[in-house]
Motif scaffolding. Structure first.
Motif, PDB file in Angstrom:
ATOM      1  N   CYS A   1       0.839  -1.185   0.000  1.00 30.85           N
ATOM      2  CA  CYS A   1       0.000   0.000   0.000  1.00 30.85           C
ATOM      3  C   CYS A   1       0.893   1.261   0.000  1.00 30.85           C
ATOM      4  CB  CYS A   1      -0.955  -0.059   1.190  1.00 30.85           C
ATOM      5  SG  CYS A   1      -2.294   1.137   1.152  1.00 30.85           S
TER       6      CYS A   1
ATOM      7  N   ARG B   1      -2.094  -5.752  -8.987  1.00 25.74           N
ATOM      8  CA  ARG B   1      -2.229  -6.030  -7.554  1.00 25.74           C
ATOM      9  C   ARG B   1      -0.862  -6.179  -6.895  1.00 25.74           C
ATOM     10  NH1 ARG B   1      -6.015  -5.473  -3.490  1.00 25.74           N
ATOM     11  NH2 ARG B   1      -6.209  -7.347  -2.203  1.00 25.74           N
ATOM     12  N   VAL B   2       0.036  -6.894  -7.583  1.00 30.59           N
ATOM     13  CA  VAL B   2       1.415  -7.085  -7.133  1.00 30.59           C
ATOM     14  C   VAL B   2       2.341  -6.790  -8.300  1.00 30.59           C
ATOM     15  CG1 VAL B   2       3.090  -8.698  -6.154  1.00 30.59           C
ATOM     16  CG2 VAL B   2       0.671  -8.919  -5.555  1.00 30.59           C
TER      17      VAL B   2
ATOM     18  N   GLY C   1       2.896  -3.761  -3.599  1.00 29.59           N
ATOM     19  CA  GLY C   1       1.494  -4.148  -3.705  1.00 29.59           C
ATOM     20  C   GLY C   1       0.599  -2.928  -3.625  1.00 29.59           C
TER      21      GLY C   1
ATOM     22  N   SER D   1      -3.758  -5.701  -0.207  1.00 23.59           N
ATOM     23  CA  SER D   1      -2.819  -6.356  -1.128  1.00 23.59           C
ATOM     24  C   SER D   1      -1.714  -7.104  -0.394  1.00 23.59           C
ATOM     25  CB  SER D   1      -2.190  -5.336  -2.082  1.00 23.59           C
ATOM     26  OG  SER D   1      -1.323  -4.452  -1.381  1.00 23.59           O
TER      27      SER D   1
ATOM     28  N   GLU E   1      -1.939 -10.809  -1.119  1.00 28.75           N
ATOM     29  CA  GLU E   1      -1.372 -11.261  -2.391  1.00 28.75           C
ATOM     30  C   GLU E   1       0.141 -11.130  -2.421  1.00 28.75           C
ATOM     31  OE1 GLU E   1      -5.409 -11.475  -3.020  1.00 28.75           O
ATOM     32  OE2 GLU E   1      -4.381  -9.648  -2.397  1.00 28.75           O
TER      33      GLU E   1
ATOM     34  N   ARG F   1      -6.303 -15.930  -4.108  1.00 26.80           N
ATOM     35  CA  ARG F   1      -5.663 -14.686  -4.557  1.00 26.80           C
ATOM     36  C   ARG F   1      -6.439 -14.020  -5.675  1.00 26.80           C
ATOM     37  NH1 ARG F   1       0.544 -16.584  -5.225  1.00 26.80           N
ATOM     38  NH2 ARG F   1      -0.359 -18.681  -5.226  1.00 26.80           N
TER      39      ARG F   1
END
Length: 222
Positions: free
Chosen positions: A133, A171-172, A181, A186, A189, A215
């Motif tokens: 984040c 997402r990643v 992420g 996130s 993941e 996921r």
């Protein structure tokens, strides 16, 4: 195993994610950074996933909570108090969660961003940096994401791009020796991807089964 060699070997195996590079004899040592104002979900998800994967793999992953400076109790975004027994001393991986990004004068990532000594240590470290984040913005402040592929919370992507990163809407984002992420949840993941990359797809799949979690989103790889 020497950290740079370990991480280089893992990066080379990205196309073969079932090939584990971490074992009980040579475990991946992951430190999760916590600090005043840290978002609970940002760090709890990696701690849960990586801790479980460590058990499932017989100790191939070892996870420790650390503070930026000294052992102490930190107060999270929603008031959760966490006793942190170790200060950060670089090992293999450092997970940097986010929190408090919209509050520039209160507790949260901006205190880390304003800590020039910490940023210098972060920039000089051999540890694999992992941003969750708005924790990515701490890596950005240390100059780690400049010219690199990365992601962060949607509310900070414009800032990340302005600071020189190539923002990827995934997402990643795994850019080899930098993993980030996007979004508060996130960390699930990101942590599962770390497990797959270092301990193998079988351990990651077993962790998903135990957690009863599937996921979502894309893992973008360079």
């Amino acid at each position: 195993m020497e950290r740079r060699t370990f991480l280089r070997a893992s990066a080379l195996s990205l196309g073969l994610t079932t090939t584990a590079t971490a074992t009980a004899d040579a475990p991946l040592r992951v430190q999760v950074l916590v600090f005043d104002g840290v978002e609970e979900q940002d760090f709890i998800a990696p701690v849960e996933v990586l801790g479980l994967a460590g058990k499932l793999s017989g100790g191939a992953i070892r996870t420790t909570l650390v503070s930026p400076d000294r052992p102490r109790t930190v107060t999270c975004t929603y008031g959760t108090r966490v006793e942190v027994r170790e200060a950060w001393s670089p090992t293999d991986v450092l997970v940097v969660p986010g929190g408090g990004y919209t509050n520039r004068t209160g507790p949260g990532v901006h205190q880390l961003i304003g800590d020039r000594a910490f940023l210098r240590r972060l920039a000089d470290s051999d540890a694999l940096p992992v941003g969750i984040c708005t924790g990515t913005m701490v890596l950005s402040a240390a100059g780690i994401t400049k010219g690199r592929n990365a992601t962060t919370h949607s509310g900070a992507k414009a800032d990340l791009a302005a600071q020189g990163a190539t923002v990827v809407n995934a997402r990643v984002v795994d850019d080899g020796d930098l993993i980030t992420g996007g979004g508060i949840t996130s960390g699930l993941e990101v942590a599962l991807w770390l497990v797959e990359r270092f301990a193998g797809a079988q351990v990651a799949q077993r962790a998903e089964t135990v957690l009863e979690y599937e996921r979502r989103g894309t893992v973008w790889r360079r």
